[in-house]
Scaffold this motif. Sequence first.
Motif, PDB file in Angstrom:
ATOM      1  N   ALA A  31       0.775  -0.744  -0.053  1.00 10.73           N
ATOM      2  CA  ALA A  31      -0.098   0.427  -0.101  1.00 10.73           C
ATOM      3  C   ALA A  31       1.003   1.306  -0.174  1.00 10.73           C
ATOM      4  O   ALA A  31       0.777   2.198  -0.986  1.00 10.73           O
ATOM      5  CB  ALA A  31      -1.266   0.315   1.079  1.00 10.73           C
ATOM      6  N   THR A  32       2.173   1.430   0.571  1.00 12.53           N
ATOM      7  CA  THR A  32       2.902   3.177   0.880  1.00 12.53           C
ATOM      8  C   THR A  32       3.487   2.294  -1.001  1.00 12.53           C
ATOM      9  O   THR A  32       3.624   4.047  -0.948  1.00 12.53           O
ATOM     10  CB  THR A  32       3.570   2.201   2.043  1.00 12.53           C
ATOM     11  N   ALA A  33       4.040   1.346  -1.305  1.00 13.79           N
ATOM     12  CA  ALA A  33       4.579   1.750  -2.190  1.00 13.79           C
ATOM     13  C   ALA A  33       3.525   2.323  -3.308  1.00 13.79           C
ATOM     14  O   ALA A  33       3.904   2.660  -4.112  1.00 13.79           O
ATOM     15  CB  ALA A  33       5.335   0.081  -2.752  1.00 13.79           C
ATOM     16  N   GLY A  34       2.179   1.886  -3.578  1.00 11.83           N
ATOM     17  CA  GLY A  34       1.521   2.552  -4.277  1.00 11.83           C
ATOM     18  C   GLY A  34       0.910   3.622  -4.312  1.00 11.83           C
ATOM     19  O   GLY A  34       1.027   4.759  -5.348  1.00 11.83           O
ATOM     20  N   CYS A  35       1.272   4.404  -3.123  1.00 12.00           N
ATOM     21  CA  CYS A  35       1.189   5.597  -2.355  1.00 12.00           C
ATOM     22  C   CYS A  35       2.213   6.408  -3.318  1.00 12.00           C
ATOM     23  O   CYS A  35       1.697   7.431  -4.147  1.00 12.00           O
ATOM     24  CB  CYS A  35       1.029   5.444  -1.256  1.00 12.00           C
ATOM     25  N   MET A  36       3.331   5.983  -2.811  1.00 12.71           N
ATOM     26  CA  MET A  36       4.767   6.127  -3.151  1.00 12.71           C
ATOM     27  C   MET A  36       4.811   6.267  -5.210  1.00 12.71           C
ATOM     28  O   MET A  36       4.704   7.629  -5.363  1.00 12.71           O
ATOM     29  CB  MET A  36       5.811   5.863  -3.446  1.00 12.71           C
ATOM     30  N   ALA A  37       4.275   5.276  -5.382  1.00  8.92           N
ATOM     31  CA  ALA A  37       4.140   5.731  -6.835  1.00  8.92           C
ATOM     32  C   ALA A  37       3.191   6.699  -7.743  1.00  8.92           C
ATOM     33  O   ALA A  37       3.409   6.984  -8.595  1.00  8.92           O
ATOM     34  CB  ALA A  37       3.815   4.292  -8.167  1.00  8.92           C
ATOM     35  N   GLN A  38       1.694   6.256  -6.198  1.00  8.61           N
ATOM     36  CA  GLN A  38       0.893   7.624  -7.738  1.00  8.61           C
ATOM     37  C   GLN A  38       1.529   8.807  -6.972  1.00  8.61           C
ATOM     38  O   GLN A  38       0.952  10.276  -8.166  1.00  8.61           O
ATOM     39  CB  GLN A  38      -0.163   7.386  -6.715  1.00  8.61           C
ATOM     40  N   GLU A  39       1.966   9.206  -5.948  1.00  9.86           N
ATOM     41  CA  GLU A  39       2.571  10.501  -5.906  1.00  9.86           C
ATOM     42  C   GLU A  39       3.840  11.479  -6.870  1.00  9.86           C
ATOM     43  O   GLU A  39       3.704  12.306  -7.796  1.00  9.86           O
ATOM     44  CB  GLU A  39       3.387  10.539  -4.501  1.00  9.86           C
ATOM     45  N   THR A  40       4.833  10.180  -7.385  1.00  4.21           N
ATOM     46  CA  THR A  40       5.960  10.207  -8.128  1.00  4.21           C
ATOM     47  C   THR A  40       4.726  10.464  -9.972  1.00  4.21           C
ATOM     48  O   THR A  40       5.381  11.568 -10.163  1.00  4.21           O
ATOM     49  CB  THR A  40       6.044   8.610  -8.280  1.00  4.21           C
ATOM     50  N   ALA A  41       3.197   9.442  -9.667  1.00  7.65           N
ATOM     51  CA  ALA A  41       2.983  10.270 -10.922  1.00  7.65           C
ATOM     52  C   ALA A  41       2.714  11.543 -10.947  1.00  7.65           C
ATOM     53  O   ALA A  41       2.849  12.354 -12.205  1.00  7.65           O
ATOM     54  CB  ALA A  41       2.567   8.996 -11.290  1.00  7.65           C
ATOM     55  N   THR A  42       1.707  11.749  -9.783  1.00  5.95           N
ATOM     56  CA  THR A  42       1.292  12.994 -10.004  1.00  5.95           C
ATOM     57  C   THR A  42       2.591  14.235 -10.340  1.00  5.95           C
ATOM     58  O   THR A  42       2.664  14.935 -10.910  1.00  5.95           O
ATOM     59  CB  THR A  42       0.613  13.205  -8.349  1.00  5.95           C
ATOM     60  N   ALA A  43       3.735  14.183  -9.568  1.00  2.99           N
ATOM     61  CA  ALA A  43       4.501  14.706  -9.448  1.00  2.99           C
ATOM     62  C   ALA A  43       5.182  15.024 -11.187  1.00  2.99           C
ATOM     63  O   ALA A  43       5.498  15.836 -11.302  1.00  2.99           O
ATOM     64  CB  ALA A  43       5.559  14.381  -8.486  1.00  2.99           C
ATOM     65  N   SER A  44       4.962  13.986 -11.277  1.00  2.00           N
ATOM     66  CA  SER A  44       6.178  13.799 -12.665  1.00  2.00           C
ATOM     67  C   SER A  44       4.319  14.237 -14.414  1.00  2.00           C
ATOM     68  O   SER A  44       5.308  15.001 -14.842  1.00  2.00           O
ATOM     69  CB  SER A  44       6.015  12.654 -13.486  1.00  2.00           C
ATOM     70  N   ARG A  45       3.554  14.413 -13.948  1.00  2.00           N
ATOM     71  CA  ARG A  45       2.356  15.228 -14.144  1.00  2.00           C
ATOM     72  C   ARG A  45       2.206  16.986 -14.020  1.00  2.00           C
ATOM     73  O   ARG A  45       2.499  17.351 -14.865  1.00  2.00           O
ATOM     74  CB  ARG A  45       0.950  14.678 -13.890  1.00  2.00           C
ATOM     75  N   ASP A  46       2.251  16.902 -12.852  1.00  2.00           N
ATOM     76  CA  ASP A  46       2.693  18.836 -12.614  1.00  2.00           C
ATOM     77  C   ASP A  46       3.624  18.599 -12.955  1.00  2.00           C
ATOM     78  O   ASP A  46       3.692  20.221 -13.685  1.00  2.00           O
ATOM     79  CB  ASP A  46       2.893  18.484 -10.757  1.00  2.00           C
ATOM     80  N   THR A  47       5.088  18.604 -13.340  1.00  2.00           N
ATOM     81  CA  THR A  47       6.122  19.252 -13.929  1.00  2.00           C
ATOM     82  C   THR A  47       6.444  19.362 -15.560  1.00  2.00           C
ATOM     83  O   THR A  47       6.534  20.193 -16.135  1.00  2.00           O
ATOM     84  CB  THR A  47       7.354  17.820 -13.427  1.00  2.00           C
ATOM     85  N   ALA A  48       5.616  17.863 -16.148  1.00  2.00           N
ATOM     86  CA  ALA A  48       4.960  17.375 -17.235  1.00  2.00           C
ATOM     87  C   ALA A  48       3.835  19.040 -17.581  1.00  2.00           C
ATOM     88  O   ALA A  48       4.365  19.516 -18.244  1.00  2.00           O
ATOM     89  CB  ALA A  48       5.073  16.510 -18.222  1.00  2.00           C
ATOM     90  N   SER A  49       3.349  19.649 -16.224  1.00  2.00           N
ATOM     91  CA  SER A  49       2.685  20.357 -17.145  1.00  2.00           C
ATOM     92  C   SER A  49       2.815  21.726 -17.076  1.00  2.00           C
ATOM     93  O   SER A  49       2.776  22.600 -17.612  1.00  2.00           O
ATOM     94  CB  SER A  49       1.317  19.865 -15.819  1.00  2.00           C
ATOM     95  N   ILE A  50       3.998  22.077 -15.781  1.00  2.00           N
ATOM     96  CA  ILE A  50       4.695  23.311 -15.978  1.00  2.00           C
ATOM     97  C   ILE A  50       5.143  23.335 -17.127  1.00  2.00           C
ATOM     98  O   ILE A  50       5.610  24.498 -17.482  1.00  2.00           O
ATOM     99  CB  ILE A  50       5.858  23.276 -14.677  1.00  2.00           C
ATOM    100  N   GLU A  51       6.799  21.748 -17.724  1.00  6.33           N
ATOM    101  CA  GLU A  51       6.946  22.705 -18.458  1.00  6.33           C
ATOM    102  C   GLU A  51       6.398  22.472 -20.172  1.00  6.33           C
ATOM    103  O   GLU A  51       7.142  23.809 -20.584  1.00  6.33           O
ATOM    104  CB  GLU A  51       8.208  21.139 -18.829  1.00  6.33           C
ATOM    105  N   THR A  52       4.930  22.219 -20.353  1.00  6.71           N
ATOM    106  CA  THR A  52       3.890  22.451 -20.722  1.00  6.71           C
ATOM    107  C   THR A  52       4.311  24.073 -20.697  1.00  6.71           C
ATOM    108  O   THR A  52       4.273  25.203 -22.156  1.00  6.71           O
ATOM    109  CB  THR A  52       3.857  21.291 -21.322  1.00  6.71           C
ATOM    110  N   GLY A  53       3.803  24.459 -20.349  1.00  8.52           N
ATOM    111  CA  GLY A  53       3.004  25.991 -19.671  1.00  8.52           C
ATOM    112  C   GLY A  53       4.634  26.957 -20.395  1.00  8.52           C
ATOM    113  O   GLY A  53       3.986  27.753 -20.459  1.00  8.52           O
ATOM    114  N   ARG A  54       5.970  25.900 -19.648  1.00  5.22           N
ATOM    115  CA  ARG A  54       6.897  27.092 -20.407  1.00  5.22           C
ATOM    116  C   ARG A  54       7.188  27.095 -21.790  1.00  5.22           C
ATOM    117  O   ARG A  54       7.303  28.205 -21.761  1.00  5.22           O
ATOM    118  CB  ARG A  54       7.504  26.230 -19.066  1.00  5.22           C
ATOM    119  N   ALA A  55       7.058  26.372 -22.047  1.00  5.08           N
ATOM    120  CA  ALA A  55       7.493  26.268 -23.731  1.00  5.08           C
ATOM    121  C   ALA A  55       6.122  26.800 -24.444  1.00  5.08           C
ATOM    122  O   ALA A  55       5.733  28.116 -25.503  1.00  5.08           O
ATOM    123  CB  ALA A  55       7.200  24.401 -24.264  1.00  5.08           C
ATOM    124  N   LEU A  56       4.412  26.855 -24.037  1.00  8.46           N
ATOM    125  CA  LEU A  56       3.375  27.310 -24.659  1.00  8.46           C
ATOM    126  C   LEU A  56       3.961  29.124 -24.228  1.00  8.46           C
ATOM    127  O   LEU A  56       3.154  30.551 -25.151  1.00  8.46           O
ATOM    128  CB  LEU A  56       1.952  27.041 -23.810  1.00  8.46           C
TER     129      LEU A  56
END
Length: 147
Positions: free
Chosen positions: A11-36
Amino acid sequence: MRYALIAACLATAGCMAQETATASRDTASIETGRALFAEDCAACHGPEAKGNGPLAAELETQPADLTKIASRRNGVWPMLEIMSIVDGYSKRTNPRDDMPIIVGLTEGPMVDFDSGNGITQQVPARLVAVVEYLESIQSPRPTSYVP
């Protein structure tokens, strides 16, 4: 006991993976925003969003320093207000002749967005990305948030 420990670890590993995925999406969104932003906004607002782009001197209204939005609002980051300004809808009530409507920011894929009432709506992913990028460059960082 052993199975409970294994379940807790998974369960802890699953939560950590979800947090990492969310962080990756947020970082990707910010990088996309920077380019736009670089593509659609930097000519007027400048590459650092300080209002000093190469076209700024030609405009009737001086472009805003977009790194100080929260500062001008006593530390509050007003997500929906900024989305409305960027997408051009505010031109109906607060005309800005020099602020173009950037159609490309309101087209394309949609994402779920919670406007603060717990109900999600579909909004353009590019618009959210640009506004999340602007939030990321606030100086000083926002101290509170409103939808």
